[in-house]
Scaffold this motif. Structure first.
Motif, PDB file in Angstrom:
ATOM      1  N   LEU A 201       0.829  -1.207   0.000  1.00 53.24           N
ATOM      2  CA  LEU A 201       0.000   0.000   0.000  1.00 53.24           C
ATOM      3  C   LEU A 201       0.865   1.259   0.000  1.00 53.24           C
ATOM      4  CD1 LEU A 201      -2.755  -1.126   2.525  1.00 53.24           C
ATOM      5  CD2 LEU A 201      -2.992  -0.846   0.040  1.00 53.24           C
ATOM      6  N   LEU A 202       1.953   1.242   0.764  1.00 51.92           N
ATOM      7  CA  LEU A 202       2.882   2.369   0.798  1.00 51.92           C
ATOM      8  C   LEU A 202       3.507   2.587  -0.582  1.00 51.92           C
ATOM      9  CD1 LEU A 202       4.416   4.491   2.528  1.00 51.92           C
ATOM     10  CD2 LEU A 202       6.132   2.719   2.932  1.00 51.92           C
ATOM     11  N   LEU A 203       3.937   1.515  -1.208  1.00 49.85           N
ATOM     12  CA  LEU A 203       4.518   1.593  -2.547  1.00 49.85           C
ATOM     13  C   LEU A 203       3.502   2.154  -3.539  1.00 49.85           C
ATOM     14  CD1 LEU A 203       6.751   1.005  -4.601  1.00 49.85           C
ATOM     15  CD2 LEU A 203       5.915  -1.346  -4.706  1.00 49.85           C
ATOM     16  N   LYS A 204       2.256   1.728  -3.433  1.00 44.42           N
ATOM     17  CA  LYS A 204       1.200   2.219  -4.327  1.00 44.42           C
ATOM     18  C   LYS A 204       1.007   3.728  -4.134  1.00 44.42           C
ATOM     19  CE  LYS A 204      -3.658   1.152  -5.446  1.00 44.42           C
ATOM     20  NZ  LYS A 204      -3.593   1.617  -6.775  1.00 44.42           N
ATOM     21  N   LEU A 205       0.937   4.189  -2.897  1.00 44.62           N
ATOM     22  CA  LEU A 205       0.796   5.622  -2.626  1.00 44.62           C
ATOM     23  C   LEU A 205       1.969   6.404  -3.208  1.00 44.62           C
ATOM     24  CD1 LEU A 205      -0.436   5.591   1.083  1.00 44.62           C
ATOM     25  CD2 LEU A 205      -1.739   6.351  -0.918  1.00 44.62           C
ATOM     26  N   PHE A 206       3.170   5.887  -3.018  1.00 48.38           N
ATOM     27  CA  PHE A 206       4.374   6.557  -3.504  1.00 48.38           C
ATOM     28  C   PHE A 206       4.386   6.598  -5.030  1.00 48.38           C
ATOM     29  CE2 PHE A 206       9.116   6.226  -4.352  1.00 48.38           C
ATOM     30  CZ  PHE A 206       9.354   7.579  -4.172  1.00 48.38           C
ATOM     31  N   SER A 207       4.068   5.481  -5.663  1.00 48.11           N
ATOM     32  CA  SER A 207       4.124   5.414  -7.125  1.00 48.11           C
ATOM     33  C   SER A 207       3.055   6.272  -7.789  1.00 48.11           C
ATOM     34  CB  SER A 207       4.016   3.969  -7.599  1.00 48.11           C
ATOM     35  OG  SER A 207       2.739   3.456  -7.340  1.00 48.11           O
ATOM     36  N   GLU A 208       1.962   6.533  -7.101  1.00 44.09           N
ATOM     37  CA  GLU A 208       0.884   7.336  -7.666  1.00 44.09           C
ATOM     38  C   GLU A 208       1.030   8.829  -7.378  1.00 44.09           C
ATOM     39  OE1 GLU A 208      -2.643   5.459  -6.140  1.00 44.09           O
ATOM     40  OE2 GLU A 208      -2.480   3.790  -7.553  1.00 44.09           O
ATOM     41  N   SER A 209       2.024   9.197  -6.590  1.00 42.41           N
ATOM     42  CA  SER A 209       2.237  10.611  -6.280  1.00 42.41           C
ATOM     43  C   SER A 209       2.847  11.320  -7.486  1.00 42.41           C
ATOM     44  CB  SER A 209       3.177  10.750  -5.075  1.00 42.41           C
ATOM     45  OG  SER A 209       3.406  12.112  -4.816  1.00 42.41           O
TER      46      SER A 209
END
Length: 142
Positions: A24-32
């Motif tokens: 979930l953290l990776l997803k948030l980071f990649s979508e920023s």
């Protein structure tokens, strides 16, 4: 852009297990669309109810940097990171709003001595995006 399974393979090669929270953290980071400090990424995770410690954020950014899925930027003494999930590219970095745009245009020609072998390069251009330029001209803060 690399797909999720390719990213998992790269992280596994670094002995980094992708738990649900880390995913979930990776997803948030990649979508920023902008670069983030570790503290900002941690805060973003907490805002999205991702229960993760700041140490894990640092570890994820370290592994992503090693695998070239993240790029660090030093701006005014602060290290920011942006997600880079695709092939070789360059960055246009807004110094005001911290938006990062990727460009796949060729690097300008640089004279390199014959006895020097280039193994890799990095080109980042820093300035103000059009929205920030208009905000400054109009007297608004962006």
């Amino acid at each position: 852009m690399q797909n999720e399974s390719q990213i998992k393979v790269l992280l596994n090669e670094q002995k980094f297990r992708l738990t649900n929270e880390r995913h979930l953290l990776l997803k948030l980071f990649s979508e920023s669309s902008r670069m983030l400090t570790p503290a900002q990424l941690h805060e973003l995770a907490l805002e999205h109810q991702v229960k993760i410690g700041l140490t894990t954020v640092y570890r994820l950014l370290e592994v992503l940097t090693k695998t070239e899925l993240a790029t660090p930027f030093l701006i005014e003494g602060v290290i920011y990171y942006t997600f880079c999930g695709c092939n070789h590219h360059h960055h246009l970095v807004c110094l005001s709003c911290h938006q990062v745009l990727e460009t796949h245009q060729s690097c300008p020609t640089v004279e390199v001595p014959e006895d020097f072998r280039v193994e890799h390069h990095r080109l980042d251009l820093y300035g103000k995006c059009s929205a920030c330029q208009h905000s400054i001209e109009g007297g608004e803060s962006h």
